[in-house]
Design a protein around this motif. Structure first.
Motif, PDB file in Angstrom:
ATOM      1  N   ALA A 273     -85.510  46.874  81.060  1.00 19.01           N
ATOM      2  CA  ALA A 273     -84.403  46.210  81.129  1.00 19.01           C
ATOM      3  C   ALA A 273     -83.028  45.923  82.002  1.00 19.01           C
ATOM      4  CB  ALA A 273     -83.840  48.539  80.447  1.00 19.01           C
ATOM      5  N   GLY A 274     -83.700  46.589  82.435  1.00 17.69           N
ATOM      6  CA  GLY A 274     -82.928  45.227  84.205  1.00 17.69           C
ATOM      7  C   GLY A 274     -83.311  44.795  84.257  1.00 17.69           C
ATOM      8  N   ALA A 275     -84.320  43.628  83.357  1.00 20.99           N
ATOM      9  CA  ALA A 275     -84.719  42.904  83.524  1.00 20.99           C
ATOM     10  C   ALA A 275     -83.728  41.459  83.159  1.00 20.99           C
ATOM     11  CB  ALA A 275     -85.760  42.017  83.304  1.00 20.99           C
ATOM     12  N   LEU A 276     -83.706  42.312  82.095  1.00 20.29           N
ATOM     13  CA  LEU A 276     -82.702  41.753  80.573  1.00 20.29           C
ATOM     14  C   LEU A 276     -81.256  41.704  81.377  1.00 20.29           C
ATOM     15  CD1 LEU A 276     -84.463  43.310  77.347  1.00 20.29           C
ATOM     16  CD2 LEU A 276     -83.800  40.500  78.181  1.00 20.29           C
ATOM     17  N   SER A 277     -80.774  42.616  81.932  1.00 21.32           N
ATOM     18  CA  SER A 277     -79.357  42.830  82.941  1.00 21.32           C
ATOM     19  C   SER A 277     -79.155  41.759  84.023  1.00 21.32           C
ATOM     20  CB  SER A 277     -79.330  44.169  83.222  1.00 21.32           C
ATOM     21  OG  SER A 277     -79.668  44.584  84.235  1.00 21.32           O
ATOM     22  N   LEU A 278     -80.367  41.202  84.201  1.00 23.23           N
ATOM     23  CA  LEU A 278     -80.252  40.236  84.906  1.00 23.23           C
ATOM     24  C   LEU A 278     -78.927  39.035  84.848  1.00 23.23           C
ATOM     25  CD1 LEU A 278     -83.550  40.063  87.022  1.00 23.23           C
ATOM     26  CD2 LEU A 278     -81.232  41.188  87.877  1.00 23.23           C
ATOM     27  N   ALA A 279     -77.796  38.462  85.753  1.00 23.19           N
ATOM     28  CA  ALA A 279     -77.193  37.386  85.576  1.00 23.19           C
ATOM     29  C   ALA A 279     -77.653  36.438  85.600  1.00 23.19           C
ATOM     30  CB  ALA A 279     -75.655  37.676  86.213  1.00 23.19           C
ATOM     31  N   ALA A 280     -77.390  35.284  84.909  1.00 19.04           N
ATOM     32  CA  ALA A 280     -77.990  34.081  85.266  1.00 19.04           C
ATOM     33  C   ALA A 280     -78.086  33.580  86.679  1.00 19.04           C
ATOM     34  CB  ALA A 280     -77.932  32.846  84.381  1.00 19.04           C
ATOM     35  N   THR A 281     -79.426  33.460  86.954  1.00 17.89           N
ATOM     36  CA  THR A 281     -78.654  32.757  88.638  1.00 17.89           C
ATOM     37  C   THR A 281     -79.331  31.286  89.074  1.00 17.89           C
ATOM     38  OG1 THR A 281     -78.372  34.868  89.795  1.00 17.89           O
ATOM     39  CG2 THR A 281     -78.895  33.634  91.602  1.00 17.89           C
TER      40      THR A 281
ATOM     41  N   PRO B  65     -76.221  42.220  93.017  1.00 18.26           N
ATOM     42  CA  PRO B  65     -77.061  42.743  92.044  1.00 18.26           C
ATOM     43  C   PRO B  65     -78.901  42.923  91.261  1.00 18.26           C
ATOM     44  CG  PRO B  65     -74.987  41.146  92.041  1.00 18.26           C
ATOM     45  CD  PRO B  65     -75.917  41.351  93.493  1.00 18.26           C
ATOM     46  N   ALA B  66     -78.843  42.206  92.630  1.00 16.32           N
ATOM     47  CA  ALA B  66     -80.781  41.608  91.363  1.00 16.32           C
ATOM     48  C   ALA B  66     -81.587  42.144  92.076  1.00 16.32           C
ATOM     49  CB  ALA B  66     -80.899  39.873  91.147  1.00 16.32           C
ATOM     50  N   LEU B  67     -81.013  42.580  93.651  1.00 11.25           N
ATOM     51  CA  LEU B  67     -82.034  43.405  94.613  1.00 11.25           C
ATOM     52  C   LEU B  67     -82.681  44.266  94.058  1.00 11.25           C
ATOM     53  CD1 LEU B  67     -80.661  43.314  98.442  1.00 11.25           C
ATOM     54  CD2 LEU B  67     -82.682  42.227  97.119  1.00 11.25           C
ATOM     55  N   PRO B  68     -82.204  45.529  93.161  1.00  9.99           N
ATOM     56  CA  PRO B  68     -82.704  46.448  92.288  1.00  9.99           C
ATOM     57  C   PRO B  68     -83.957  46.370  92.239  1.00  9.99           C
ATOM     58  CG  PRO B  68     -80.274  47.265  92.667  1.00  9.99           C
ATOM     59  CD  PRO B  68     -80.378  45.746  93.169  1.00  9.99           C
ATOM     60  N   PHE B  69     -84.084  45.312  91.090  1.00  9.24           N
ATOM     61  CA  PHE B  69     -84.791  45.108  89.780  1.00  9.24           C
ATOM     62  C   PHE B  69     -86.387  44.564  90.816  1.00  9.24           C
ATOM     63  CE2 PHE B  69     -87.319  41.709  88.129  1.00  9.24           C
ATOM     64  CZ  PHE B  69     -87.991  42.211  86.649  1.00  9.24           C
ATOM     65  N   TYR B  70     -85.807  43.120  91.807  1.00  9.96           N
ATOM     66  CA  TYR B  70     -86.586  43.089  92.702  1.00  9.96           C
ATOM     67  C   TYR B  70     -87.721  43.478  93.393  1.00  9.96           C
ATOM     68  CZ  TYR B  70     -86.204  37.935  90.725  1.00  9.96           C
ATOM     69  OH  TYR B  70     -86.296  37.157  89.644  1.00  9.96           O
ATOM     70  N   LYS B  71     -86.652  44.341  93.790  1.00  9.60           N
ATOM     71  CA  LYS B  71     -87.569  45.684  94.861  1.00  9.60           C
ATOM     72  C   LYS B  71     -88.333  46.790  93.794  1.00  9.60           C
ATOM     73  CE  LYS B  71     -85.682  47.789  98.691  1.00  9.60           C
ATOM     74  NZ  LYS B  71     -84.267  48.772  99.191  1.00  9.60           N
TER      75      LYS B  71
ATOM     76  N   ILE C  83     -95.942  56.881  96.008  1.00  5.34           N
ATOM     77  CA  ILE C  83     -94.535  57.229  96.378  1.00  5.34           C
ATOM     78  C   ILE C  83     -94.141  55.336  95.698  1.00  5.34           C
ATOM     79  CG2 ILE C  83     -94.290  55.634  98.466  1.00  5.34           C
ATOM     80  CD1 ILE C  83     -95.891  57.972  99.633  1.00  5.34           C
ATOM     81  N   MET C  84     -94.993  54.415  95.413  1.00  3.05           N
ATOM     82  CA  MET C  84     -94.808  53.521  94.727  1.00  3.05           C
ATOM     83  C   MET C  84     -93.966  53.612  93.722  1.00  3.05           C
ATOM     84  SD  MET C  84     -98.691  51.773  94.942  1.00  3.05           S
ATOM     85  CE  MET C  84     -98.214  50.669  93.498  1.00  3.05           C
ATOM     86  N   VAL C  85     -94.080  54.627  92.764  1.00  5.14           N
ATOM     87  CA  VAL C  85     -94.140  54.880  91.048  1.00  5.14           C
ATOM     88  C   VAL C  85     -92.267  55.401  92.045  1.00  5.14           C
ATOM     89  CG1 VAL C  85     -94.064  56.066  89.603  1.00  5.14           C
ATOM     90  CG2 VAL C  85     -95.690  54.991  89.988  1.00  5.14           C
ATOM     91  N   GLY C  86     -92.672  56.419  92.515  1.00  4.37           N
ATOM     92  CA  GLY C  86     -91.126  56.804  93.134  1.00  4.37           C
ATOM     93  C   GLY C  86     -90.328  56.067  93.181  1.00  4.37           C
ATOM     94  N   GLU C  87     -90.390  54.934  94.469  1.00  6.97           N
ATOM     95  CA  GLU C  87     -89.565  54.181  94.752  1.00  6.97           C
ATOM     96  C   GLU C  87     -89.101  53.211  93.715  1.00  6.97           C
ATOM     97  OE1 GLU C  87     -87.724  53.489  97.592  1.00  6.97           O
ATOM     98  OE2 GLU C  87     -89.019  55.164  97.952  1.00  6.97           O
ATOM     99  N   SER C  88     -89.944  52.700  93.200  1.00  5.17           N
ATOM    100  CA  SER C  88     -89.437  52.132  91.910  1.00  5.17           C
ATOM    101  C   SER C  88     -88.433  52.127  91.531  1.00  5.17           C
ATOM    102  CB  SER C  88     -90.933  51.722  91.134  1.00  5.17           C
ATOM    103  OG  SER C  88     -90.828  50.508  90.098  1.00  5.17           O
ATOM    104  N   PHE C  89     -88.944  53.259  90.770  1.00  5.24           N
ATOM    105  CA  PHE C  89     -87.471  54.198  89.990  1.00  5.24           C
ATOM    106  C   PHE C  89     -86.376  54.220  90.631  1.00  5.24           C
ATOM    107  CE2 PHE C  89     -91.593  56.302  86.818  1.00  5.24           C
ATOM    108  CZ  PHE C  89     -90.234  56.446  85.641  1.00  5.24           C
ATOM    109  N   ARG C  90     -86.700  54.594  91.672  1.00  5.26           N
ATOM    110  CA  ARG C  90     -85.612  54.789  92.619  1.00  5.26           C
ATOM    111  C   ARG C  90     -84.616  54.029  92.651  1.00  5.26           C
ATOM    112  NH1 ARG C  90     -83.067  54.152  97.639  1.00  5.26           N
ATOM    113  NH2 ARG C  90     -84.559  52.983  97.861  1.00  5.26           N
ATOM    114  N   ASN C  91     -85.304  52.054  92.942  1.00  2.00           N
ATOM    115  CA  ASN C  91     -84.003  51.405  93.120  1.00  2.00           C
ATOM    116  C   ASN C  91     -83.897  50.814  91.706  1.00  2.00           C
ATOM    117  OD1 ASN C  91     -85.093  49.717  95.821  1.00  2.00           O
ATOM    118  ND2 ASN C  91     -86.645  50.493  95.570  1.00  2.00           N
ATOM    119  N   ILE C  92     -84.442  50.922  90.379  1.00  2.00           N
ATOM    120  CA  ILE C  92     -84.134  50.406  89.157  1.00  2.00           C
ATOM    121  C   ILE C  92     -83.340  51.819  88.979  1.00  2.00           C
ATOM    122  CG2 ILE C  92     -85.372  51.767  87.453  1.00  2.00           C
ATOM    123  CD1 ILE C  92     -84.817  47.553  87.498  1.00  2.00           C
TER     124      ILE C  92
END
Length: 348
Positions: free
Chosen positions: A213-221, A302-308, A333-342
């Protein structure tokens, strides 16, 4: 002439593991032979060996990774003095790395510039050997590990300015690393987690849904030139220069990818060496600010959270596969940080 060359080789660490590619082992052994190496260098055009004819050569193996490459230091003494090089022997033909580095030099990232790369000197196809300038200076990772607040701030700003200038001026080259590539990587990691412990199944599926869902929300850049592994491990501060090396993973990508890679790598370093993932957040903010002020893409934030989020899922694969000590804690930690960023773009 080659029989007059004095050579000294420190090859104590050249111990190819059983089953590694015998071809790269043979090429590395040839490159570590001072006389044979000098013979190959002598065949280069004089424009690629401006130091002249070597009279003495010293070679020291730095690391041997049979899949990508092995790396070693080369010291050549000629009539004009000692010349310090880095050599990389690849498992496959990688003359493209030399060509990309030469393109960057021509684009303004040569050794005379504040923002630079190691000077590419030559590529010797018969050895699959890349020769480049050896840059002496302070590694960025050491500053972030051991420096005080002022030193870390200055280092972060220099790293940000380098990346902003690179994305603004560097010619794009290589494969396109699109969003789909990072989603596939995340899917593989989540599948690996489920294979290691089925208790991760529900959490992994929920994370993947949010990443998609986060990938779909990214604006074209527009995409731009990418380093592929831009982080404190690849940056050295020399006199009057910020130098970025290791161009094996160059590509074309969303500008937020390299920005996110740098920040995630800082967070991992802070977690490992400074006791808290958040210990270098101030440096990360200064890095981002300097990046934007130096030509960085204005819509990266705006795209940083997805890539992080997807980059936090990178790594630790072997630990998970082997069930190494601490793998569950690392995974949390990996999964938690991924959830936190998205969650910053898709609140739960």
């Amino acid at each position: 002439m080659s029989e007059l060359v004095r050579n000294s080789v420190d090859s104590t660490r050249f111990t190819p593991s059983e089953g590694c590619d015998p071809d790269i082992s043979a090429l590395a052994a040839t490159a570590l032979d001072g006389t044979k190496l000098v013979n190959q260098i002598s065949l280069l055009p004089t424009s690629q060996r401006p130091w002249g004819t070597p009279q003495e050569v010293r070679i020291k193996l730095l690391c041997f990774h049979p899949e990508p490459h092995c790396t070693f230091e080369i010291d050549l003494r000629t009539q004009s003095g000692w010349h310090r090089l880095i050599g990389k022997v690849y498992a496959t033909d990688r003359r493209d790395v030399y060509q990309v580095m030469e393109g960057l030099r021509q684009a303004g990232f040569g050794p005379e510039g504040e923002f630079s790369i190691p000077l590419p000197l030559a590529y010797i196809p018969s050895l699959r050997l890349l020769l480049q300038e050896r840059v002496d200076g302070m590694m960025a990772k050491e500053i972030f590990k051991l420096g005080d607040g002022r030193q870390c701030a200055a280092a972060a700003e220099r790293c940000g300015r380098w990346l902003g200038r690179f994305q603004a001026l560097a010619p794009p080259s290589g494969q396109i690393s699109g969003v789909e590539r990072f989603l596939r990587s995340a899917e593989r990691k989540c599948r690996l987690l489920c294979e290691a412990d089925t208790a991760w199944a529900a959490e992994s599926e929920r994370l993947l849904e949010r990443l998609r869902a986060g990938a779909l929300s990214l604006a074209a850049t527009p995409t731009c030139a990418g380093h592929g592994d831009y982080c404190e491990h690849q940056i050295v501060f020399a006199k009057g220069r910020t130098v970025v090396f290791d161009w094996d993973l160059y590509d074309i990508a969303h500008p937020a990818r390299d920005v996110a890679k740098f920040i995630v790598s800082l967070e991992r370093l802070a977690m490992k060496h400074l006791g808290s993932i958040r210990a270098l957040d101030g440096a990360a903010e200064l890095f981002l600010r300097a990046y934007l002020a130096s030509g960085g893409h204005p819509h990266v934030a705006p795209a940083l959270p997805f890539y992080k989020a997807v980059l936090w899922l990178k790594g630790r694969t072997k630990a998970i596969q082997t069930g190494a000590a601490g793998w569950r804690e690392q995974t949390e930690i990996m999964v938690g940080e991924s959830f936190r960023n998205i969650a910053s773009i898709l609140p739960p």
